[in-house]
Design an enzyme around this catalytic site. Structure first.
Site, PDB file in Angstrom:
ATOM      1  N   PHE A 114       0.844  -1.186   0.000  1.00  0.00           N
ATOM      2  CA  PHE A 114       0.000   0.000   0.000  1.00  0.00           C
ATOM      3  C   PHE A 114       0.886   1.245   0.000  1.00  0.00           C
ATOM      4  CE2 PHE A 114      -3.043   3.083   1.830  1.00  0.00           C
ATOM      5  CZ  PHE A 114      -4.041   2.931   0.885  1.00  0.00           C
ATOM      6  N   ASP A 185       2.243  -6.019   7.326  1.00  0.00           N
ATOM      7  CA  ASP A 185       1.020  -5.222   7.383  1.00  0.00           C
ATOM      8  C   ASP A 185      -0.147  -6.177   7.129  1.00  0.00           C
ATOM      9  OD1 ASP A 185      -1.195  -3.585   6.864  1.00  0.00           O
ATOM     10  OD2 ASP A 185       0.015  -2.009   5.951  1.00  0.00           O
ATOM     11  N   TYR A 210     -10.903  -0.957  10.548  1.00  0.00           N
ATOM     12  CA  TYR A 210     -12.096  -0.436   9.876  1.00  0.00           C
ATOM     13  C   TYR A 210     -12.484  -1.239   8.641  1.00  0.00           C
ATOM     14  CZ  TYR A 210      -8.315   1.969   7.341  1.00  0.00           C
ATOM     15  OH  TYR A 210      -7.160   2.254   6.656  1.00  0.00           O
ATOM     16  N   LYS A 211     -11.652  -2.175   8.235  1.00  0.00           N
ATOM     17  CA  LYS A 211     -11.979  -3.002   7.073  1.00  0.00           C
ATOM     18  C   LYS A 211     -12.768  -4.222   7.543  1.00  0.00           C
ATOM     19  CE  LYS A 211      -7.760  -1.508   4.645  1.00  0.00           C
ATOM     20  NZ  LYS A 211      -8.376  -0.599   3.659  1.00  0.00           N
ATOM     21  N   ARG A 357     -12.506  -4.034  -7.862  1.00  0.00           N
ATOM     22  CA  ARG A 357     -12.142  -4.818  -6.686  1.00  0.00           C
ATOM     23  C   ARG A 357     -13.385  -5.187  -5.880  1.00  0.00           C
ATOM     24  NH1 ARG A 357      -8.358  -2.636  -1.763  1.00  0.00           N
ATOM     25  NH2 ARG A 357     -10.206  -1.357  -1.465  1.00  0.00           N
TER      26      ARG A 357
END
Length: 398
Positions: A114, A185, A210-211, A357
Site C-alpha cells: 500500500f 502489514d 475499519y476493514k 475490486r
C-alpha cells in the site's frame, strides 16, 4: 468448527437492496454498534465525565482489545495494542525494526504494497539520514532479493489491489536466515483469513480495524511486537502513554513495559466503543471456518464472472490459497463500470489504473448475494452501461 453464517449475517446492517462487496475497504455497521457507542456517550462520558478513565476502564482498552484482535492473528497474549492510525503504526514498527539491525541499510518491500507504507518508509529514511535504502521490487521477486545486506523485510501480506497473498512463514524464515527483521502489514488479512504471527515467527505486525473488523471509518490501528523484542525496542514516537509512568509526568522518557511502550496518544474512546461492539462478533468467529467459506464464495464469483463477462480479466491469483478474501478484475473502463454497478446496488470499488475490486466477508455475504452480484456485473458489461457519461467523472474517493 462449523459456523452459522446466516446468524452472523443478521448481526450486520446492510441497506436494503444493497449487495455489499466492499468490506475489504470499509466494513459495514454491526447492529449493536449504535447502542454501544450511545452508552459510551451518555452513560460513560455523560455521567462519569473524566472519571470514566478509571470507572469505565477507558485507559485499559487499547491493551484489552489488542488481546482480542491478537486471537484473530495468532499473536501471543499481551503483545498487541490498539491506537493511532495505521500509518503511525507502520512508522513505529519500521523505526523499531531498523534499530534492531543498526549495521544493515536496506529495507525491502514490493510494488504491491500500500502506498502509505512506502511513503512512511521514505519519510523515515529521510529523517534518519543514515544512508538507508528502500528497495521496491515486484511481489513475485521478493524472495530473490532477500540477502545479507537486508535490514528489514516490510510487506503487506495481501496485496490491496490484486488480493495476491505472500507466504508469510516462508518469507519470514528466509529473512531471519539472512539476519533481517520481518515486518507485516495485516490490513487485508486481519478478519479475512487465519494469521499465525507466533507460528510464522514474525517480528512486527500492524493492521487496521475499519476493514474486515468492522470498527467504523477512521477506527484505530493495532501493532504487534514479538515477545523477544518487546522489552528492548526503542519507540521512535515516544508518546506520553508509552511512558512507564505517564501520570508521574517525568520530563525524561522511560519506555513502558513490553507492548505498552508502543502506545502513543490518548485512546479514541468513542471509536473504541465501536470496535468493542464489532469484536463481540469476532470473539465468536472461527477463522478456519471463515476462510473455507470465503474460498467457496470467491470461487463461485470468479466462475460466474468468467462465464458471463469475457471483457473482464482476472487480476487475482487463480489458486485460492494464493489470494486473500478479495477478487479483482481488470478492465480498461473499470471505474465507470464500477459506478454502473454501484448505481444498481452492487458496491465494490476501483483501484487505479484498471482494477475493479470486490471483497468477500462470509459474516454478511452468502451465495445468493454472489449470484446477484454476478448478474448485475453481467448486465453492466453486456449492455455497455459503463459507457454512460454519468459514470465517467471520478469522485474524490474511488
Amino acid at each position: 468448527m462449523t459456523m452459522d453464517f446466516a446468524a452472523t449475517k443478521a448481526l450486520f446492517h446492510v441497506p436494503q437492496g444493497m449487495i455489499y462487496l466492499d468490506g475489504n475497504s470499509l466494513g459495514p455497521l454491526p447492529k449493536a454498534t449504535a447502542a454501544r457507542v450511545a452508552r459510551t456517550v451518555t452513560d460513560e462520558w455523560g455521567e462519569m465525565v473524566i472519571t470514566g478513565w478509571n470507572r469505565a476502564s477507558w485507559m485499559a482498552q487499547p491493551s484489552d482489545f489488542g488481546d482480542r484482535i491478537g486471537r484473530l492473528i495468532g499473536a501471543e497474549k499481551g503483545h498487541v495494542v490498539v491506537g493511532d492510525t495505521l500509518s503511525i503504526k507502520v512508522y513505529q514498527a519500521l523505526a523499531s525494526a531498523i534499530d534492531l539491525v543498526p549495521d544493515r541499510k536496506v529495507i525491502l518491500t514490493d510494488s504491491g504494497n500500500f502506498p502509505s507504507d512506502i511513503y512512511m518508509a521514505e519519510g523515515l529514511i529521510r529523517s534518519l539520514g543514515r544512508g538507508l535504502e528502500l528497495r521496491v521490487v515486484a511481489p513475485e521477486e521478493v524472495a530473490d532479493h532477500i540477502n545479507d545486506d537486508l535490514a528489514v523485510l516490510m510487506l503487506t501480506e495481501v496485496d490491496y489491489r490484486t488480493g495476491r497473498k505472500h507466504d508469510m512463514k516462508a518469507l519470514t524464515a528466509q529473512a531471519h536466515a539472512a539476519g533481517a527483521i520481518a515486518m507485516w502489514d495485516l490490513a487485508h488479512s486481519a478478519g479475512a483469513l487465519p494469521v499465525d504471527l507466533a507460528g510464522c515467527g514474525a517480528d512486527f505486525a500492524v493492521g487496521c480495524t475499519y476493514k474486515y473488523l468492522n470498527a467504523g471509518p477512521g477506527a484505530p490501528a493495532f501493532i504487534f511486537v514479538a515477545p523477544r523484542h518487546a522489552d528492548r525496542v526503542k519507540p521512535a514516537l515516544s508518546g506520553w502513554l508509552g511512558h512507564a509512568a505517564p501520570f508521574a509526568f517525568d520530563l525524561d522518557y522511560r519506555p513502558g513495559a513490553g507492548i505498552e511502550r508502543m502506545r502513543v496518544g490518548t485512546p479514541p474512546v468513542l471509536q473504541l466503543a465501536a470496535l468493542d461492539a464489532a469484536l463481540d462478533i469476532w470473539d465468536q468467529v472461527d477463522m478456519d471456518a471463515l476462510r473455507a467459506q470465503s474460498i467457496l464464495l470467491t470461487e463461485q464469483f470468479i466462475a460466474g464472472i468468467e462465464a458471463t463477462c469475457p471483457d473482464l480479466s482476472l487480476a487475482s491469483p487463480r489458486d485460492p490459497a494464493m489470494r486473500g478474501s478479495q477478487v479483482s478484475f481488470a478492465f480498461d473502463n473499470g471505474y465507470a463500470a464500477m459506478q454502473a454497478c454501484i448505481a444498481r446496488g452492487l458496491i465494490g470499488d476501483f483501484r487505479a489504473p484498471d482494477i475493479m475490486r470486490f471483497g468477500f466477508t462470509p459474516l454478511f455475504i452468502d451465495e445468493s448475494d454472489v449470484a446477484q452480484a454476478v448478474a448485475i456485473i453481467g448486465q453492466v458489461m453486456d449492455q455497455r452501461l459503463w459507457d454512460d457519461p454519468a459514470f465517467q467523472t471520478r469522485a474524490r474517493v474511488t
